[in-house]
Design a protein around this motif. Structure first.
Motif, mmCIF file in Angstrom:
data_model
loop_
_atom_site.group_PDB
_atom_site.id
_atom_site.type_symbol
_atom_site.label_atom_id
_atom_site.label_comp_id
_atom_site.label_asym_id
_atom_site.label_seq_id
_atom_site.Cartn_x
_atom_site.Cartn_y
_atom_site.Cartn_z
ATOM 1 N N ASP C 217 -13.056 -24.785 13.716
ATOM 2 C CA ASP C 217 -12.807 -26.181 14.047
ATOM 3 C C ASP C 217 -14.050 -27.018 13.727
ATOM 4 O OD1 ASP C 217 -11.448 -28.349 14.872
ATOM 5 O OD2 ASP C 217 -11.705 -27.983 17.033
ATOM 6 N N GLY C 218 -14.438 -26.970 12.526
ATOM 7 C CA GLY C 218 -15.631 -27.723 12.115
ATOM 8 C C GLY C 218 -16.888 -26.892 12.278
ATOM 9 N N PRO C 219 -17.964 -27.279 11.552
ATOM 10 C CA PRO C 219 -19.223 -26.509 11.602
ATOM 11 C C PRO C 219 -19.768 -26.388 13.021
ATOM 12 C CG PRO C 219 -19.309 -28.249 9.950
ATOM 13 C CD PRO C 219 -18.042 -28.455 10.695
ATOM 14 N N ALA C 220 -19.548 -27.436 13.819
ATOM 15 C CA ALA C 220 -20.104 -27.423 15.164
ATOM 16 C C ALA C 220 -19.593 -26.214 15.954
ATOM 17 C CB ALA C 220 -19.751 -28.728 15.889
ATOM 18 N N GLU C 221 -18.313 -25.873 15.706
ATOM 19 C CA GLU C 221 -17.764 -24.730 16.422
ATOM 20 C C GLU C 221 -18.438 -23.437 15.982
ATOM 21 O OE1 GLU C 221 -13.785 -23.502 15.578
ATOM 22 O OE2 GLU C 221 -13.960 -21.909 17.080
ATOM 23 N N ILE C 222 -18.671 -23.336 14.651
ATOM 24 C CA ILE C 222 -19.346 -22.141 14.132
ATOM 25 C C ILE C 222 -20.713 -22.003 14.786
ATOM 26 C CG2 ILE C 222 -20.247 -21.015 12.075
ATOM 27 C CD1 ILE C 222 -18.168 -22.498 10.436
ATOM 28 N N PHE C 223 -21.460 -23.117 14.784
ATOM 29 C CA PHE C 223 -22.821 -23.060 15.327
ATOM 30 C C PHE C 223 -22.802 -22.726 16.819
ATOM 31 C CE2 PHE C 223 -23.737 -26.225 11.781
ATOM 32 C CZ PHE C 223 -24.199 -25.238 10.936
ATOM 33 N N ALA C 224 -21.860 -23.351 17.513
ATOM 34 C CA ALA C 224 -21.804 -23.127 18.954
ATOM 35 C C ALA C 224 -21.505 -21.668 19.256
ATOM 36 C CB ALA C 224 -20.741 -24.038 19.574
ATOM 37 N N ARG C 225 -20.520 -21.087 18.506
ATOM 38 C CA ARG C 225 -20.165 -19.698 18.760
ATOM 39 C C ARG C 225 -21.304 -18.758 18.365
ATOM 40 N NH1 ARG C 225 -14.361 -18.390 16.450
ATOM 41 N NH2 ARG C 225 -15.166 -16.284 16.816
ATOM 42 N N ALA C 226 -22.003 -19.142 17.268
ATOM 43 C CA ALA C 226 -23.130 -18.309 16.839
ATOM 44 C C ALA C 226 -24.233 -18.327 17.890
ATOM 45 C CB ALA C 226 -23.672 -18.816 15.505
ATOM 46 N N ALA C 227 -24.486 -19.529 18.432
ATOM 47 C CA ALA C 227 -25.539 -19.653 19.440
ATOM 48 C C ALA C 227 -25.194 -18.839 20.678
ATOM 49 C CB ALA C 227 -25.752 -21.122 19.803
ATOM 50 N N ALA C 228 -23.886 -18.677 20.920
ATOM 51 C CA ALA C 228 -23.469 -17.961 22.116
ATOM 52 C C ALA C 228 -23.519 -16.449 21.918
ATOM 53 C CB ALA C 228 -22.055 -18.405 22.488
ATOM 54 N N ASP C 229 -23.541 -16.031 20.650
ATOM 55 C CA ASP C 229 -23.523 -14.595 20.365
ATOM 56 C C ASP C 229 -24.958 -14.081 20.288
ATOM 57 O OD1 ASP C 229 -23.435 -12.065 19.206
ATOM 58 O OD2 ASP C 229 -21.634 -12.535 18.038
ATOM 59 N N PRO C 230 -25.394 -13.230 21.218
ATOM 60 C CA PRO C 230 -26.801 -12.802 21.238
ATOM 61 C C PRO C 230 -27.215 -12.058 19.960
ATOM 62 C CG PRO C 230 -25.464 -11.492 22.757
ATOM 63 C CD PRO C 230 -24.596 -12.628 22.300
#
Lengths: 125, 67, 910
Positions: C217-230
């Motif tokens: 759902d847009g790059p922001a979602e990718i970044f957010a999920r990546a940031a959440a994945d240790p």
């Protein structure tokens, strides 16, 4: 006493004029048409003065001049070189080889006769 | 002449912006406006240099041979 | 997806590519160039973005975070430098007709074939893996696509890389070797490359948008999920595992690559149409790089999120992500983008390498093999094209072989960086050569050899070792267990990652040898000239210096020579254009001056490279009175003198050495001067001699009024005869001067030779009678007219007749004149029965002022110019004159005049 002059040149007409001028000035004149002839004429009788052309086929004027200066019998012989080349180096070369004077063709007949006279007079005086 | 000097200035600026020193400030996994700070910085600096390059390149006819 | 579908898509795409190239060439032939446009120029530079960019950047981002960007920041920085560096390279290359990077190096360092060859060989070694990398990428992408489908077979297309390589070879041969003159642009190829750049950018953006907005759902979602994945979060703030040094290394290597990679040199320098395009490209190209990298990081993160556990190679996320989402059409778009990135690199690189191999390796060697006598051959254009085409096949075959043998063992980016590090070795040699006049050939050779050797030891050998071809213990423990020589830690230096380590040590060796040897050696004259032309490329307006130099080379010979390499018609046109540009009439340009000679060498350089051109110019024209070697030597010396005087003004340090060579050059100039002087002195002497007689007798006549009439008459006769001699001499000197200067007013018309010879016999009848010499004339009744100048021909005939009389014996003299038609012309023979001519005099007979004694008077007759003029007249009429003197038969002169003469002589030049 008449001085003896040897005229050396390969141009017949120039020889003719020089012969006339020298005779008129009262000198004894002999003629040579090239360097070798000039040297044999000198061997036969040492002249008082040689009018010597530089550019001749075979032995050129410089060589003849050197040969004369190398001959002790010719110690008193005066040499006047004649040349149609007028560069200073050539004049210096002639004088360095022992020529007494150096005249550029075409020359003034009067000046030439006068120079020959002066050279011969200095010799006697 | 002016263009050559401007480009030298631009080169110094770009060298600093792209240097590990400048990059180092942003080497943290923080998000700024939803975008990683490092990524944002790098592309912003890059875009800035491109824009400045375009401005200098179009800077008019005063660009002549360097001395 | 079926392999057949993939093959159909790939082949359709390549067909489009062929069509674009064909269209580009058509437009160029029609004079409406598509590539004369700064945007196309910038797009063609994007050949920098290969399959490595397309697939490999994502792969690198999955491991190293954002440090892939450094590979594109380097070129952006270089874009800032373009205005200073690339523009200078362009100027130099245009002025010297440089055809490749190897040619550039060779030309700078005294047109050294050795240096050119070294660079060409190293480029081949370095670029082969890089080409292999592209083939590997295409092959891997086909595998990924095909595995996703149901059809796993496809034996015929099993080796995709082979077919790709074969098609690329066909393309490179078709559109890369159309013209032999490599400075001639490959317009079709450039158009195709620009097209490919658009395709790969569009494809990558398409994939990026699909991944970011359709899959997520847009790059922001990718970044957010990546940031959440240790496991992934640390990547967000990572600028590479190798730290600041690694970042700087990548930036520097990519800067060097954009300037010195053979394919970048090809598109940026060789294919450049207009220097002004550089300004726009300097920001448009970095913008392109920015755009194509925009989605790299999001795609990398998306891949890591979508395929946790590392089941899919990061290098192939671009394909794998759309496939995983079931969007085969997007995957196909990505495949076409990757294919276009790979093919554009392979095409340009192959053409650039083929040019190098041909011009800097094959030609210098072939030209040196005397047995082949290459420079003497009539037409070499076919051979050149064949060598280029052969080179293309060889380069691609090597790339394919490398891929087949060891290509499978290494990640995409690693192979690319290996090549970059090697290309960076060119930086000191090239930049040093452009800005430092003191750089010498030995310095360049030493620097390059040292740099490449260290590069090979610290990067290439380990790469081979890692592929398992050498025992890997070699890496960990050093050769024979000598730890100080471990390829990744030379002398135990703590220099971080292998790449930085290799770059530091290779540059230490490279720069050290380059600077040290340059300071220790003295450049040759050619090197100094080239150094000046390179270093002062901006201040030197080429060809503006007026070279006044009476050369010996004929323009027609130079045209012929150049024509063998580039085609006769093109050579003629180029020379004519050159003459016009300099305000000269091409028809009248006979002797080549320094400018023309240099132009000829440059034309040759455009076809076969600077070093080969030098060899050709030096070896091709020999014998005769041409002496091209001398031409070049004098040219070099003259330029060296100019160069010296400039240096002397600037610095007095080199005074000692310089003045010695200056003296040598001066001596030569003086020698040339002396020869001119000689002629003048001789003429003066010849003029003074008759003048002396005239003056003497005139004065005698003037001073002696009492001369006898006989004497007076005789003396006046002498004055008249000598005046005539003087007049004749002056006329002949003037004629000769006019003929030699080409200003003689020829009156060419059909001429009856019989009439001319009869006229000459009448004119000389007086002296025949005077000397009692018998004349036998055997003239053909009718001879066809020849084109000639009647008066001049008459002069030739009179001259030969009067010579014959002069040399006839005083008693029983007999001269035979014959005139007869013979084949293509008419032959006039004049034979006397005199003493003949000594054999040693025969060759000199027609020289100026060569007088030979009249056997009778022992005195040379005439002016010594008669026969010299005869020869020039006859030569101008296209004929020949020869003298022969068999012992005991007298002398024989033969003139041959052809009925038809050379085309350019039929008009009367004014």
């Amino acid at each position: 006493m008449a001085a003896s002059v040897l005229v050396v040149d390969d141009e017949p007409n120039i020889v003719l004029s020089l012969e006339f001028l020298m005779r008129q000035a009262g000198h004894e004149v002999r003629v040579a048409r090239d360097g070798d002839a000039a040297l044999s004429a000198i061997a036969a009788q040492v002249p008082d003065l040689v009018l010597l052309d530089v550019m001749m086929p075979g032995r050129d004027g410089y060589e003849v001049c050197q040969a004369i200066r190398a001959n002790p019998a010719c110690a008193r012989t005066r040499i006047v070189m004649l040349t149609a080349r007028s560069r200073d180096v050539e004049r210096e070369k002639g004088l360095a080889l022992g020529a007494d004077d150096y005249v550029t063709k075409p020359f003034s007949t009067r000046a030439l006769v006068e120079r020959v006279r002066a050279l011969l007079a200095a010799d006697r005086g | 002449m002016r263009r050559g000097e401007r480009l030298v200035g631009l080169l110094l600026l770009a060298t600093f912006l792209f240097s590990p020193v400048a990059i180092g400030f942003f080497q943290q996994p923080a998000l700024v406006g939803g975008v990683p700070a490092l990524l944002l910085y790098v592309f912003a600096a890059w875009a800035l240099i491109v824009v400045l390059l375009a401005l200098v390149a179009r800077g008019g006819p005063d660009g002549e041979d360097p001395p | 997806m079926s392999r057949w579908t993939i093959a159909a898509v790939a082949i359709s795409y390549l067909c489009v590519l062929f069509a674009v190239a064909r269209w580009g060439d058509r437009r160029a032939d029609a004079g409406r160039s598509v590539i004369a446009n700064p945007t196309i120029y910038a797009l063609s530079m994007a050949v920098y973005c290969t399959a490595w960019t397309f697939y490999g950047s994502v792969g690198r981002a999955t491991a190293n975070g954002i440090d892939f960007v450094a590979i594109y920041l380097g070129p952006t920085l270089a874009g800032v430098l373009w205005w200073h560096v690339t523009r200078k390279m362009l100027r130099i290359s245009k002025a010297n007709r440089i055809t490749s990077i190897a040619d550039f190096v060779a030309a700078r360092y005294g047109k050294s074939p050795l240096l050119g060859g070294l660079v060409a060989v190293v480029a081949l070694i370095v670029i082969t893996p890089y080409i292999a990398l592209q083939l590997k990428a295409v092959s891997a992408s086909v595998d990924v696509l095909a595995h996703a489908g149901s059809d796993r077979g496809g034996g015929i297309l099993g080796d995709t890389a082979f077919y790709v390589a074969a098609l690329m070879a066909a393309f490179a041969i078709l559109y890369g070797t159309r013209h032999i003159d490599a400075t001639e642009r490959h317009e079709g190829m450039v158009a195709a490359i620009a097209f490919e750049s658009i395709v790969k950018l569009a494809a990558f953006l398409a994939v990026g948008l699909f991944v970011a907005f359709v899959m997520f759902d847009g790059p922001a979602e990718i970044f957010a999920r990546a940031a959440a994945d240790p496991a992934i979060a640390p990547l967000l703030g990572s600028a590479g595992a190798s730290g600041p040094a690694g970042w700087v290394t990548l930036t520097l290597l990519s800067m060097a690559a954009i300037l010195f990679l053979p394919r970048q040199f090809q598109v940026a320098i060789v294919e450049n149409v207009d220097e002004r395009h550089l300004a726009k490209a300097s920001w448009l190209f970095p913008l392109y790089l920015l755009l194509i990298n925009l989605f790299v990081f999001p795609i990398a993160l998306a891949g890591l999120l979508a395929f946790p556990g590392g089941g899919v190679d990061g290098d192939l996320f671009v394909l794998a992500l759309p496939l995983a989402a079931g969007a085969t059409h997007v995957a196909l778009i990505a495949f076409v983008g990757g294919l276009s990135a790979a093919t554009s690199m392979v095409i340009v690189e192959t053409i650039a390498l083929a040019t190098m191999l041909c011009n800097d390796l094959a030609m210098p060697i072939l030209l040196r093999i005397r047995r082949l006598d290459l420079a003497g051959r009539a037409d070499l254009t076919g051979l050149l094209a064949a060598i280029r085409r052969g080179s293309i096949v060889i380069v691609l075959s090597l790339g394919y072989l490398y891929f087949d043998l060891i290509g499978g063992s290494y990640a995409l980016v690693s192979i690319g960086l290996l090549s970059f590090a090697a290309v960076a070795q060119l930086a000191p040699t090239i930049l040093g050569g452009m800005y430092w006049r003191g750089a010498t050939r030995i310095g360049a050779l030493g620097g390059l050899a040292g740099g490449f050797a260290v590069w090979a030891y610290t990067l290439l050998v380990p790469a081979i070792a890692r592929s398992g071809w050498i025992d890997a213990a070699f890496l960990a423990e050093g050769p024979f267990g000598v730890a100080a020589l471990r390829p990744y830690a030379l002398f135990g230096a703590p220099l971080g990652d292998p790449l930085t380590h290799a770059l530091v040590w290779s540059m230490v060796a490279n720069l050290g040898l380059f600077v040290g040897l340059s300071l220790a050696t003295r450049p040759s004259a050619t090197e100094r000239i080239q150094a000046t032309r390179f270093v002062e490329a901006f201040s030197h307006a080429e060809g503006e210096r007026a070279h006044v130099w009476g050369g010996q080379a004929r323009v027609t010979e130079l045209i012929d020579l150049v024509g063998r390499f580039v085609g006769q018609e093109r050579a003629r046109q180029a020379f004519a254009a050159h003459a016009r540009a300099r305000g000269l009439n091409p028809e009248r340009l006979e002797r080549a001056d320094a400018g023309v000679v240099r132009f000829a060498e440059r034309l040759l350089a455009g076809a076969i490279g600077a070093a080969s051109a030098r060899v050709v110019m030096a070896t091709a024209v020999k014998g005769g009175d041409v002496g091209l070697d001398e031409v070049m030597a004098i040219l070099d010396e003259a330029t060296a003198v100019i160069e010296y005087s400039r240096q002397l003004e600037q610095k007095s340090a080199a005074l000692e050495a310089a003045s010695a060579e200056l003296r040598a050059a001066n001596l030569r100039l003086r020698e040339l001067d002396r020869l001119k002087d000689e002629f003048l002195t001789t003429v003066t002497h010849e003029l003074r001699t008759p003048l002396t007689s005239i003056r003497s007798f005139s004065e005698i006549l003037h001073d002696n009024a009492d001369l006898s009439a006989g004497d007076r008459r005789a003396f006046l006769g002498i004055v008249i005869a000598e005046s005539e001699r003087l007049t004749r001499l002056i006329n002949q000197v003037l004629d000769l001067a006019k003929i030699e200067a080409g200003r003689f007013d020829w009156q060419i018309a059909p001429t009856d030779l019989r009439e001319v010879v009869t006229g000459a016999i009448a004119a000389t009848s007086g002296i025949f009678a005077e000397r009692r010499v018998v004349l036998d004339a055997m003239l053909d009744e009718r001879v066809p007219p020849v084109p000639a100048d009647r008066d001049q021909l008459m002069q030739v005939a009179i001259n030969l007749l009067s010579n014959a009389v002069k040399f006839s014996p005083p008693e029983g003299g007999r001269v035979q004149v014959a005139l007869r038609g013979e084949g293509a012309g008419i032959r006039l023979t004049v034979q006397d029965n005199g003493p003949g001519i000594a054999a040693e005099h025969l060759p000199l007979l027609f020289e100026k002022f060569r007088q030979f004694a009249d056997p009778r008077s022992g005195k040379p007759q005439g002016t010594g110019l008669g026969l010299a003029i005869c020869r020039r007249i006859v030569a101008h009429l296209g004929g020949s004159i020869v003298a022969a003197s068999p012992p005991g038969e007298g002398a024989r002169f033969e003139v041959f005049l052809p009925y038809a003469r050379g085309g350019d002589l039929t008009r009367t030049p004014r």
